[in-house]
Enzyme design. Structure first.
Site, mmCIF file in Angstrom:
data_model
loop_
_atom_site.group_PDB
_atom_site.id
_atom_site.type_symbol
_atom_site.label_atom_id
_atom_site.label_comp_id
_atom_site.label_asym_id
_atom_site.label_seq_id
_atom_site.Cartn_x
_atom_site.Cartn_y
_atom_site.Cartn_z
ATOM 1 C CB THR A 85 64.427 -52.710 -32.627
ATOM 2 O OG1 THR A 85 63.384 -52.587 -31.653
ATOM 3 C CG2 THR A 85 63.939 -52.196 -33.964
ATOM 4 N NE ARG A 153 53.028 -45.288 -25.229
ATOM 5 C CZ ARG A 153 52.459 -44.098 -25.102
ATOM 6 N NH1 ARG A 153 51.136 -43.990 -25.213
ATOM 7 N NH2 ARG A 153 53.176 -43.019 -24.876
ATOM 8 C CE LYS A 206 58.208 -49.157 -26.082
ATOM 9 N NZ LYS A 206 58.093 -50.049 -27.234
ATOM 10 C CG ASN A 210 60.037 -49.304 -22.692
ATOM 11 O OD1 ASN A 210 59.006 -49.025 -22.074
ATOM 12 N ND2 ASN A 210 60.042 -50.142 -23.709
ATOM 13 N NE ARG A 213 58.029 -51.959 -16.554
ATOM 14 C CZ ARG A 213 57.173 -52.075 -15.532
ATOM 15 N NH1 ARG A 213 56.778 -50.996 -14.887
ATOM 16 N NH2 ARG A 213 56.739 -53.250 -15.152
ATOM 17 C CB CYS A 261 60.532 -53.572 -23.838
ATOM 18 S SG CYS A 261 59.317 -54.377 -24.823
HETATM 19 N N1 SAJ Z 1 60.748 -55.983 -13.474
HETATM 20 C C1 SAJ Z 1 61.351 -55.785 -12.241
HETATM 21 N N2 SAJ Z 1 60.812 -54.878 -11.391
HETATM 22 C C2 SAJ Z 1 59.697 -54.159 -11.722
HETATM 23 C C3 SAJ Z 1 59.101 -54.373 -12.976
HETATM 24 C C4 SAJ Z 1 59.636 -55.293 -13.841
HETATM 25 O O1 SAJ Z 1 62.354 -56.414 -11.910
HETATM 26 O O2 SAJ Z 1 59.243 -53.358 -10.898
HETATM 27 C C5 SAJ Z 1 61.356 -56.936 -14.404
HETATM 28 C C6 SAJ Z 1 60.407 -58.025 -14.842
HETATM 29 O O3 SAJ Z 1 60.497 -59.140 -13.993
HETATM 30 C C7 SAJ Z 1 60.923 -58.347 -16.236
HETATM 31 C C8 SAJ Z 1 61.447 -57.019 -16.743
HETATM 32 O O4 SAJ Z 1 61.676 -56.214 -15.586
HETATM 33 O O5 SAJ Z 1 61.993 -59.266 -16.188
HETATM 34 C C9 SAJ Z 1 60.508 -56.297 -17.676
HETATM 35 O O6 SAJ Z 1 59.259 -56.279 -17.054
HETATM 36 P P1 SAJ Z 1 58.035 -55.440 -17.669
HETATM 37 O O7 SAJ Z 1 56.901 -55.569 -16.726
HETATM 38 O O8 SAJ Z 1 58.491 -54.072 -18.006
HETATM 39 O O9 SAJ Z 1 57.640 -56.282 -18.936
HETATM 40 P P2 SAJ Z 1 57.860 -56.034 -20.466
HETATM 41 O O10 SAJ Z 1 59.261 -56.219 -20.855
HETATM 42 O O11 SAJ Z 1 56.844 -56.885 -21.142
HETATM 43 O O12 SAJ Z 1 57.534 -54.494 -20.648
HETATM 44 C C10 SAJ Z 1 56.382 -54.080 -21.312
HETATM 45 C C11 SAJ Z 1 56.823 -52.793 -21.930
HETATM 46 N N3 SAJ Z 1 55.927 -52.407 -22.960
HETATM 47 C C12 SAJ Z 1 56.449 -51.822 -24.046
HETATM 48 O O13 SAJ Z 1 57.625 -51.666 -24.215
HETATM 49 C C13 SAJ Z 1 55.483 -51.367 -25.048
HETATM 50 C C14 SAJ Z 1 56.903 -51.693 -20.897
HETATM 51 O O14 SAJ Z 1 56.924 -50.414 -21.556
HETATM 52 C C15 SAJ Z 1 55.739 -51.692 -19.967
HETATM 53 O O15 SAJ Z 1 55.966 -50.681 -18.974
HETATM 54 C C16 SAJ Z 1 55.648 -53.033 -19.296
HETATM 55 O O16 SAJ Z 1 55.346 -53.966 -20.358
HETATM 56 C C17 SAJ Z 1 54.578 -53.042 -18.233
HETATM 57 O O17 SAJ Z 1 54.242 -51.949 -17.730
HETATM 58 O O18 SAJ Z 1 54.190 -54.129 -17.856
#
Ligand code: SAJ
Length: 425
Positions: A85, A153, A206, A210, A213, A261
């Site tokens: 999505t 998730r 969900k 996100n 975050r 995400c």
């Molecule tokens: N990032 C930052 N600062 C942070 C954390 C991440 O700049 O403090 C950046 C990362 O470098 C990346 C992006 O954000 O470019 C996303 O990072 P992410 O750790 O959230 O990774 P994702 O996209 O794989 O997020 C997944 C998500 N899982 C689902 O959607 C089911 C998210 O909900 C989770 O919170 C995340 O993993 C996780 O906790 O690692």
């Protein structure tokens, strides 16, 4: 629940494939449907196509009947839709995969079956998009078939949390659908499965997770910009704040927010609320801040090049990392791509190396990159880059390092006389 129940997983990606393997390991007959025939061939060869370590133990025993033929879905009792999505280039939600998957299932579903959407969607998608597709195909929801939502998730590459042990939330249009769905997930997942009061609540959960975050990352990214002006190291300040054992949750500034995400999901809520004349100003501002970080990173580089009297034009700039996060090779919404685009606009010459995305690298390895460049931008904090001894940058006469993930040893690099700039440090 298992006996001879057939689970059809629609979409064999980082969400669907692990679930299909797990369902098979738990005793379900599994049909894996995907339109990508190359992917199907790799699965039939027993490949761990999502490179998740925890799957290694299950793969040898996994029996997934893969198919690209919708007619093979007709035996399905439980359908899990796990398709992308994304958003388009204008950040509008793209529900085309959900629509096509729902249409495929609606044409091939038998009476009494259960449909579960796992893809991340905003409140209202099941009611306004998915439900009508099944009703148009002649199915009465809650009688002939049941529709639920259980948002995925998955955190790609996470060594601890995976489809087996991550708690889930479930919502449905009716009690029977809810109970069937709870029963299914409780038969495969070793974690809490929480029933929500409606399918809308499950969709909202969900998106909220996100968006939470994204706004928290935007908060520290904005702090990074103001602390840069004040000469304060924001990473140390966040570390300081994190000593507070309650009511604080550390997030970290960086050259941008990538992935399928975090930078995407808030737009689903923003656009849905807009239909109801509500403007999610806060979510929009957070998105704008995070989207501004690649340019901010290039501006930091520009300032540093000015100090060594180098222009962008024809200057070889090393880009360490192109994927969106450490340890994965996924480029979706990766800030590194934006940084490279901005450097090309300025006629700089990017030399790219990412060990997880060799096909996107244009130099052989780290050594090759360091030999050819005068300045380096770290765009992904792969562990391979953290291991580069600072002296190696010096030996290769690197004059500038922009640490887009604040992952290198700032003090050591500065001691070697190299211009170091992090994001907020
Ligand atoms: N990032 C930052 N600062 C942070 C954390 C991440 O700049 O403090 C950046 C990362 O470098 C990346 C992006 O954000 O470019 C996303 O990072 P992410 O750790 O959230 O990774 P994702 O996209 O794989 O997020 C997944 C998500 N899982 C689902 O959607 C089911 C998210 O909900 C989770 O919170 C995340 O993993 C996780 O906790 O690692």
């Amino acid at each position: 629940m298992k006996n001879n129940q057939k689970v059809c997983v629609i979409g064999l990606g980082y969400v669907g494939f692990p679930l299909a393997v797990l369902c098979s390991a738990k005793g379900y007959k599994v049909i894996g449907f995907d339109t990508n025939k190359k992917k199907i061939k790799r699965i039939d060869r027993g490949e761990n196509i999502v490179s998740e370590k925890f799957l290694e133990e299950f793969l040898p025993k996994a029996k997934i009947r893969t198919t690209a033929n919708p007619k093979d879905l007709r035996e399905g009792d439980i359908f899990v839709i796990a398709v992308p999505t994304p958003v388009d280039e204008k950040y509008y939600p793209d529900l085309s995969y959900i629509i096509s998957a729902s249409e495929t299932v609606a044409r091939n579903i038998k009476k009494g079956a259960l449909v579960i959407v796992e893809s991340t969607i905003n409140p209202g998608v099941c009611d306004e998009i998915v439900r009508p597709i099944f009703e148009k195909a002649g199915h009465k929801i809650g009688e002939d078939i049941f529709i639920s939502h259980c948002p995925e998730r998955i955190n790609p590459g996470d060594p601890k949390w995976n489809v087996i042990n991550i708690p889930r939330v479930v919502g449905s249009f009716d009690e029977t659908g809810l109970q069937k769905t709870l029963g299914f997930y409780r038969s495969v997942v070793d974690a809490e499965i929480m029933p929500m009061k409606s399918i809308f609540e499950a969709e909202a959960t969900k998106i909220m997770e996100n968006s939470f975050r994204d706004i928290n990352i935007a908060f520290v990214n904005e702090l990074a910009k103001s602390f840069d002006l004040m000469g304060i190291d924001v990473v140390n300040v966040i570390r300081g704040a994190a000593t507070k054992p309650f009511a604080f949750m550390a997030h970290w500034p960086s050259c941008g927010v990538g992935g399928h995400c975090i930078p995407v999901d808030p737009y689903y809520l923003i656009e849905k609320a807009k239909e109801l004349d509500f403007d999610h100003k806060f979510l929009r501002v957070a998105r704008a801040i995070n989207n501004s970080m690649p340019l901010y990173t290039v501006e930091l580089l520009q300032d540093a090049l000015n100090r060594i009297e180098r222009a962008f034009k024809n200057t070889a700039i090393g880009i360490l990392g192109i994927s969106y996060k450490a340890g994965v090779g996924d480029l979706r919404e990766s800030p590194a791509l934006k940084i490279i685009e901005l450097l090309k606009e300025r006629e700089a010459v990017p030399h790219i190396f990412d060990p997880y995305a060799p096909e996107k690298s244009n130099v052989e390895n780290i050594e090759d990159l360091l030999e050819k460049c005068e300045a380096v931008v770290v765009a992904t904090d792969h562990r391979e880059f953290l291991k580069i001894p600072p002296e190696k940058f010096k030996e290769n006469n690197i004059k500038v390092i922009i640490d887009g993930k604040n992952c290198l040893d700032k003090e050591k690099i500065k001691e070697l006389g190299i211009i170091y700039k992090g994001i907020g440090r």
